[in-house]
Design a protein around this motif. Structure first.
Motif, mmCIF file in Angstrom:
data_model
loop_
_atom_site.group_PDB
_atom_site.id
_atom_site.type_symbol
_atom_site.label_atom_id
_atom_site.label_comp_id
_atom_site.label_asym_id
_atom_site.label_seq_id
_atom_site.Cartn_x
_atom_site.Cartn_y
_atom_site.Cartn_z
ATOM 1 N N CYS A 112 85.302 -51.436 60.561
ATOM 2 C CA CYS A 112 85.038 -50.094 60.055
ATOM 3 C C CYS A 112 86.185 -49.156 60.439
ATOM 4 O O CYS A 112 86.439 -48.915 61.622
ATOM 5 C CB CYS A 112 83.709 -49.570 60.605
ATOM 6 S SG CYS A 112 83.268 -47.934 59.993
ATOM 7 N N GLN A 114 88.390 -45.398 59.162
ATOM 8 C CA GLN A 114 88.216 -44.152 58.425
ATOM 9 C C GLN A 114 88.833 -44.271 57.035
ATOM 10 O O GLN A 114 89.963 -44.737 56.875
ATOM 11 C CB GLN A 114 88.857 -42.999 59.186
ATOM 12 C CG GLN A 114 88.629 -41.629 58.568
ATOM 13 C CD GLN A 114 89.319 -40.523 59.350
ATOM 14 O OE1 GLN A 114 90.008 -40.782 60.317
ATOM 15 N NE2 GLN A 114 89.121 -39.297 58.909
ATOM 16 N N GLU A 115 88.070 -43.851 56.026
ATOM 17 C CA GLU A 115 88.563 -43.902 54.667
ATOM 18 C C GLU A 115 89.493 -42.732 54.388
ATOM 19 O O GLU A 115 89.622 -41.810 55.201
ATOM 20 C CB GLU A 115 87.379 -43.911 53.692
ATOM 21 C CG GLU A 115 86.485 -45.138 53.859
ATOM 22 C CD GLU A 115 85.298 -45.102 52.917
ATOM 23 O OE1 GLU A 115 85.164 -44.099 52.185
ATOM 24 O OE2 GLU A 115 84.502 -46.062 52.923
ATOM 25 N N GLU A 118 87.680 -39.295 53.958
ATOM 26 C CA GLU A 118 86.509 -39.194 54.828
ATOM 27 C C GLU A 118 86.830 -38.323 56.040
ATOM 28 O O GLU A 118 87.895 -38.454 56.656
ATOM 29 C CB GLU A 118 86.074 -40.588 55.292
ATOM 30 C CG GLU A 118 84.778 -40.599 56.065
ATOM 31 C CD GLU A 118 84.390 -42.010 56.476
ATOM 32 O OE1 GLU A 118 83.199 -42.239 56.777
ATOM 33 O OE2 GLU A 118 85.281 -42.883 56.517
ATOM 34 N N LEU A 120 86.283 -36.823 59.933
ATOM 35 C CA LEU A 120 86.041 -37.485 61.215
ATOM 36 C C LEU A 120 84.565 -37.504 61.566
ATOM 37 O O LEU A 120 84.073 -38.467 62.166
ATOM 38 C CB LEU A 120 86.846 -36.776 62.310
ATOM 39 C CG LEU A 120 88.343 -37.070 62.327
ATOM 40 C CD1 LEU A 120 89.048 -36.138 63.297
ATOM 41 C CD2 LEU A 120 88.600 -38.519 62.716
ATOM 42 N N THR A 122 81.971 -37.703 59.516
ATOM 43 C CA THR A 122 81.318 -38.767 58.755
ATOM 44 C C THR A 122 81.688 -40.146 59.283
ATOM 45 O O THR A 122 80.839 -41.044 59.376
ATOM 46 C CB THR A 122 81.702 -38.651 57.273
ATOM 47 O OG1 THR A 122 81.449 -37.321 56.823
ATOM 48 C CG2 THR A 122 80.918 -39.637 56.433
ATOM 49 N N TYR A 123 82.934 -40.312 59.662
ATOM 50 C CA TYR A 123 83.375 -41.606 60.199
ATOM 51 C C TYR A 123 82.678 -41.928 61.519
ATOM 52 O O TYR A 123 82.215 -43.063 61.727
ATOM 53 C CB TYR A 123 84.886 -41.586 60.375
ATOM 54 C CG TYR A 123 85.441 -42.815 61.055
ATOM 55 C CD1 TYR A 123 85.244 -44.087 60.522
ATOM 56 C CD2 TYR A 123 86.163 -42.708 62.239
ATOM 57 C CE1 TYR A 123 85.745 -45.217 61.144
ATOM 58 C CE2 TYR A 123 86.677 -43.833 62.861
ATOM 59 C CZ TYR A 123 86.454 -45.086 62.310
ATOM 60 O OH TYR A 123 86.948 -46.187 62.928
ATOM 61 N N ARG A 126 79.083 -43.005 60.853
ATOM 62 C CA ARG A 126 78.993 -44.396 60.403
ATOM 63 C C ARG A 126 79.144 -45.370 61.562
ATOM 64 O O ARG A 126 78.446 -46.385 61.634
ATOM 65 C CB ARG A 126 80.073 -44.668 59.353
ATOM 66 C CG ARG A 126 79.771 -44.082 58.002
ATOM 67 C CD ARG A 126 80.559 -44.779 56.904
ATOM 68 N NE ARG A 126 81.995 -44.671 57.078
ATOM 69 C CZ ARG A 126 82.824 -45.709 57.086
ATOM 70 N NH1 ARG A 126 82.336 -46.941 56.961
ATOM 71 N NH2 ARG A 126 84.119 -45.525 57.213
ATOM 72 N N LEU A 127 80.042 -45.067 62.478
ATOM 73 C CA LEU A 127 80.228 -45.944 63.636
ATOM 74 C C LEU A 127 78.991 -45.966 64.517
ATOM 75 O O LEU A 127 78.592 -47.030 65.040
ATOM 76 C CB LEU A 127 81.445 -45.493 64.444
ATOM 77 C CG LEU A 127 82.817 -45.737 63.816
ATOM 78 C CD1 LEU A 127 83.909 -45.189 64.723
ATOM 79 C CD2 LEU A 127 83.049 -47.227 63.575
ATOM 80 N N VAL A 148 86.817 -45.452 67.531
ATOM 81 C CA VAL A 148 87.187 -44.135 67.006
ATOM 82 C C VAL A 148 88.705 -43.935 67.110
ATOM 83 O O VAL A 148 89.357 -43.450 66.192
ATOM 84 C CB VAL A 148 86.431 -43.022 67.757
ATOM 85 C CG1 VAL A 148 86.966 -41.645 67.354
ATOM 86 C CG2 VAL A 148 84.938 -43.086 67.442
ATOM 87 N N CYS A 152 90.776 -44.276 63.316
ATOM 88 C CA CYS A 152 91.053 -43.000 62.658
ATOM 89 C C CYS A 152 92.432 -43.052 61.986
ATOM 90 O O CYS A 152 93.323 -43.775 62.410
ATOM 91 C CB CYS A 152 90.993 -41.838 63.655
ATOM 92 S SG CYS A 152 92.273 -41.849 64.911
ATOM 93 N N THR A 153 92.581 -42.268 60.940
ATOM 94 C CA THR A 153 93.836 -42.262 60.165
ATOM 95 C C THR A 153 94.805 -41.182 60.619
ATOM 96 O O THR A 153 95.919 -41.105 60.090
ATOM 97 C CB THR A 153 93.520 -42.047 58.675
ATOM 98 O OG1 THR A 153 92.781 -40.825 58.516
ATOM 99 C CG2 THR A 153 92.693 -43.203 58.131
#
Length: 553
Positions: A112, A114-115, A118, A120, A122-123, A126-127, A148, A152-153
């Motif tokens: 999983c 980060q999209e 998306e 942070l 929301t990410y 989901r986690l 996390v 993350c992106t």
């Protein structure tokens, strides 16, 4: 009077398809339904009514699945489980939440990330949902923190998290919230058009210009007011210079009257050479490479020709380093260096390269400075010996001039020995070598019965010549004397030697599993390496192998 709970809306119908993959949708619907019962004060209704509300709100698919459930037969006096909300919800929980696979859950959690669009928040949400099925125990917070950071992106956020000492999950989430908030604020600032004061500046500039123009119109060139009948621009007080007197200036590059006080470069400092009375565009100083330093350290710099200590002259030589790469020197120069032992100075020529190589001295320079000593007499003596008996090292194989007789014990009896087996991978090489030796008449093919037949050829042709003496010079002299006698004997008898195997004047050499040195005879380290590294025996076969090796030695 209307009740205060009449305005509470029921949750939306359960639209997800029935299956084990919709566990998240079922949990959300279940939570909304229980909240609806509590908020609308319908949690006190009979169980049958609450089950009916669930099936009515849930929709047709939920009702069909309810009809397929098999409830246990209730005991006497107990309610039917099919009409109890708690039991019905438990049935749906089992259906939507099958047996968890911990490995698969952890795989999904690790995959999983980060999209693109998306946030942070929301990410992280989901986690948190995925980590529930991973069964990490007391390591849950650390695993969630790591995912996390890794998933993350935002590289800037990740860098900040790496810089935090003793990073916990709470600190990680706080930094994520702060970073997301600051990012949103920056997006708002960038999207807002920036207002400038260009129009205000233009108005002020225009008003200032108009004011100056008005003052000029109302004043004479010497500051006195004009009369109202004097119209037009004031005449300039400076006399005009004829175009014929304007000449190109070699100091500033412009055209002006040929007087130094008229040149704008007069008294100005050149930014190229540092001198005065000219611009850099007309600077005639030439930048060249030069070498500066003391007896030990030297640097390659660029400056004016007048400031150089050692001029770097052009060079057409191409150097080849040990890696077979070619290097073009930047130039060459002569430097004065000092030998740190004898304190003598030497004026030497160096080739300067623009690479970080270790400085090197040539053999001739090293000898000149007394750093090395080359014994040319030994080199020349060895070369003279090999050149003098060059015919001995000729590759042409010939037969002996006389018949060679081999004496055999008269009591010896011939024994029939089976032919030697040759490995398949060496068979072609052995056949090729035998044919070659047969052509050179080293061996002969036997095509008829004989009393004696040699099947195994032992080629033992290595010759050792040793020199003995009290000193090294005496040993070398004795060695050369014996070598010359041996080569003369080979020359007289037509014996040929392999020049590629000739090794002369060595203090030690390996021979037949031994190492012959100036200090005596010792075992060849390559031959005893297997014995030294031999593991202790652990069984009967190993013990037998060890004793056989001892007996052989």
């Amino acid at each position: 009077m209307a009740s205060s709970t009449e305005g509470i809306a029921a949750p939306a119908k359960f639209t997800a398809s029935l299956g084990a993959d919709n566990e998240r949708e079922w949990r959300s619907f279940k939570q909304q339904f229980e909240s609806y019962l509590l908020a609308s004060e319908k949690d006190n209704r009979p169980e049958e009514t609450k089950v009916a509300l669930l099936l009515n709100i849930g929709g047709e698919e939920l009702l069909q699945k309810y009809n397929s459930f098999e409830f246990p037969v209730p005991a006497t006096g107990n309610p039917n489980p099919a009409n109890v909300l708690k039991d019905v919800l438990a049935k749906f929980d089992v259906y939507f939440s099958p047996r968890k696979n911990e490995l698969v859950a952890r795989y999904k959690f690790r995959r999983c990330v980060q999209e693109t669009n998306e946030t942070l928040e929301t990410y992280v949400t989901r986690l948190k949902i995925l980590v529930k099925d991973c069964n990490y125990g007391n390591q849950r917070d650390k695993q969630l923190r790591d995912q996390v950071v890794f998933g993350c992106t935002e590289d800037k956020l990740r860098q900040k998290l790496f810089e935090v000492e003793d990073l916990t999950l709470e600190k990680t989430l706080d930094l994520c919230v702060a970073f997301q908030a600051s990012k949103r604020q920056m997006d708002v600032i960038k999207s807002t058009p920036r207002q400038t004061n260009d129009s205000v500046a233009k108005v002020r500039e225009k008003s200032r210009r108009e004011k100056t123009t008005d003052s000029r119109h109302n004043a004479d060139h010497d500051g006195r007011p004009r009369h109202e009948n004097n119209e037009g621009r004031p005449k300039s007080s400076k006399p005009s210079v004829p175009t014929s007197k304007l000449r190109p200036c070699k100091f500033c590059g412009e055209k002006h009257e040929w007087r130094k006080e008229k040149c704008p470069a007069h008294g100005k400092k050149c930014i190229k050479c540092g001198n005065y009375n000219h611009y850099a565009v007309k600077c005639k100083s030439r930048k060249i490479n030069y070498v500066s330093g003391n007896d030990n350290d030297f640097d390659v710099n660029s400056s004016d020709e007048s400031e150089c200590e050692y001029l770097l002259r052009p060079c057409d030589t191409t150097l080849e380093v040990w890696t077979l790469d070619t290097v073009r020197p930047k130039g060459k120069c002569r430097l004065v260096i000092r030998n740190c032992k004898n304190r003598k100075k030497y004026n030497l020529e160096f080739l300067v390269v623009d690479c970080k190589y270790t400085p090197l001295l040539s053999k001739r320079t090293s000898e000149q400075m007394g750093l090395i000593t080359v014994n040319y007499e030994n080199i020349s003596a060895t070369k003279d010996v090999l050149d003098k008996y060059d015919n001995v090292f000729n590759t042409d194989v010939r037969t002996f001039q006389n018949v060679v007789r081999l004496t055999i014990d008269t009591n010896a009896k011939p024994v029939v020995i089976p032919k030697c087996r040759v490995p398949i991978n060496l068979k072609n090489r052995v056949c090729k070598k035998i044919n070659e030796m047969e052509k050179q008449k080293i061996i002969a093919k036997v095509d008829q019965p004989t009393d004696w037949l040699i099947l195994n050829l032992v080629n033992l042709d290595d010759v050792l010549i040793c020199g003995v003496g009290e000193t090294y010079e005496e040993a070398v002299k004795d060695h050369d004397s014996r070598l010359i006698k041996f080569l003369e004997r080979c020359q007289a008898k037509g014996i040929k030697l392999n020049k590629s195997k000739a090794v002369l004047r060595k203090s030690e050499i390996a021979f037949l599993g031994h190492k012959i040195t100036s200090k005596g005879l010792m075992a060849d380290p390559k031959r005893v390496e297997a014995i030294l590294n031999m593991k202790p025996p652990t069984d009967v076969a190993g013990a037998k192998e060890f004793t056989d090796m001892i007996n052989y030695l």
